[in-house]
Design a protein around this motif. Sequence first.
Motif, mmCIF file in Angstrom:
data_model
loop_
_atom_site.group_PDB
_atom_site.id
_atom_site.type_symbol
_atom_site.label_atom_id
_atom_site.label_comp_id
_atom_site.label_asym_id
_atom_site.label_seq_id
_atom_site.Cartn_x
_atom_site.Cartn_y
_atom_site.Cartn_z
ATOM 1 N N HIS A 182 38.191 39.611 39.389
ATOM 2 C CA HIS A 182 38.104 40.594 38.307
ATOM 3 C C HIS A 182 36.992 40.236 37.322
ATOM 4 C CE1 HIS A 182 39.352 43.664 35.493
ATOM 5 N NE2 HIS A 182 39.405 42.757 34.535
ATOM 6 N N GLU A 189 29.173 44.358 37.209
ATOM 7 C CA GLU A 189 29.450 45.784 37.414
ATOM 8 C C GLU A 189 28.185 46.622 37.580
ATOM 9 O OE1 GLU A 189 32.125 49.348 35.364
ATOM 10 O OE2 GLU A 189 31.796 47.457 34.308
ATOM 11 N N GLN A 196 34.227 50.466 40.452
ATOM 12 C CA GLN A 196 35.136 50.847 39.379
ATOM 13 C C GLN A 196 36.603 50.736 39.789
ATOM 14 O OE1 GLN A 196 34.017 51.290 36.300
ATOM 15 N NE2 GLN A 196 36.164 51.256 35.702
ATOM 16 N N LYS A 197 36.932 51.236 40.979
ATOM 17 C CA LYS A 197 38.324 51.148 41.424
ATOM 18 C C LYS A 197 38.751 49.700 41.622
ATOM 19 C CE LYS A 197 39.259 55.624 43.578
ATOM 20 N NZ LYS A 197 39.656 56.323 44.835
ATOM 21 N N LEU A 199 37.608 47.136 40.083
ATOM 22 C CA LEU A 199 37.739 46.525 38.763
ATOM 23 C C LEU A 199 39.092 46.867 38.141
ATOM 24 C CD1 LEU A 199 36.106 44.798 36.776
ATOM 25 C CD2 LEU A 199 35.201 46.909 35.795
ATOM 26 N N GLU A 200 39.479 48.131 38.224
ATOM 27 C CA GLU A 200 40.757 48.565 37.656
ATOM 28 C C GLU A 200 41.936 47.971 38.430
ATOM 29 O OE1 GLU A 200 40.513 52.787 37.792
ATOM 30 O OE2 GLU A 200 38.998 52.924 36.201
ATOM 31 N N ARG A 201 41.826 47.994 39.750
ATOM 32 C CA ARG A 201 42.933 47.490 40.567
ATOM 33 C C ARG A 201 43.092 45.981 40.441
ATOM 34 N NH1 ARG A 201 41.545 51.189 45.926
ATOM 35 N NH2 ARG A 201 42.764 53.034 45.321
ATOM 36 N N ARG A 203 42.369 44.234 37.837
ATOM 37 C CA ARG A 203 42.987 44.022 36.519
ATOM 38 C C ARG A 203 44.496 44.200 36.609
ATOM 39 N NH1 ARG A 203 41.985 48.954 33.117
ATOM 40 N NH2 ARG A 203 43.612 49.634 34.575
ATOM 41 N N ASP A 204 44.935 45.301 37.217
ATOM 42 C CA ASP A 204 46.369 45.579 37.325
ATOM 43 C C ASP A 204 47.064 44.550 38.221
ATOM 44 O OD1 ASP A 204 45.914 47.763 35.726
ATOM 45 O OD2 ASP A 204 45.902 49.214 37.374
#
Length: 266
Positions: A182, A189, A196-197, A199-201, A203-204
Amino acid sequence: MGKVASEPPSAGEWLRGRLLLLAEQAEMSVNDLQDHPEEALHQLRVRMKKMEALLRLSRGAMGKKRREKLRAEIKAVKNAGGDQRDAMVLQKLAGELGRKQGLRLPETPLPLEKPRMRQIKTLMTRLQKDLSAQSFEKLSWEDIQENFEASYRTGRRLMREAEETQDPEAFHQWRKRVKVLHHQTGALEEYLPHVQKRLERSRDLGRLLGREQDLALLEEATQTPSPDRAWKRVIKANRDKVRPQALELGEKVYQRPASKFGRMRR
């Protein structure tokens, strides 16, 4: 006359600039420890983890001994307040999960002591000095891409180990590599295609695995002086929810082989 476009930074300039910026931000967190110990300690540890992740991109720029020395200094700053962080997390988690069952932990986290704060400041000063003196000029963008893909492959392998063994330590090791992915993805980036996906995934996923690690800490704390069956049931119920969610999301984060990433934009 139009403006002349500035030359893009070399890989070494980019990485050195990122690390020095994080060191400056970490110093600000150290200075905030007196007035805002919990938040400042959290921010300090996050910045050290980011530095650890970015330092992994430096293979090719320096010898192993030099890299390991910097890594050890970063780790020393991060771990200097680790026991306080764990105590704070345990109290919050125990309050959240044990409220309905009337369960609680007797321990109360102590505030960050002044001697410890002086220790952190000393460690931070040494890290900044050594980092400022380090050259990264030998690093290429090809090195960075290779190192990034290696981190990704390691995380993918550790996900399989966690899935197969269901061992708390395996999930912990996987979590650390998810954090690396991450932080590296966030830093890179603008140079990586289609991130983008991920990065978000990531993080979660890091948050889910962080919950798993906190449950492991709580499990350990409730084993002394003897196992508490009520806590064991509560922890198992939460773990049975978190692990499947983490593994399902992990499949999405690591679905693409590193060989399919494509070239970095520069």
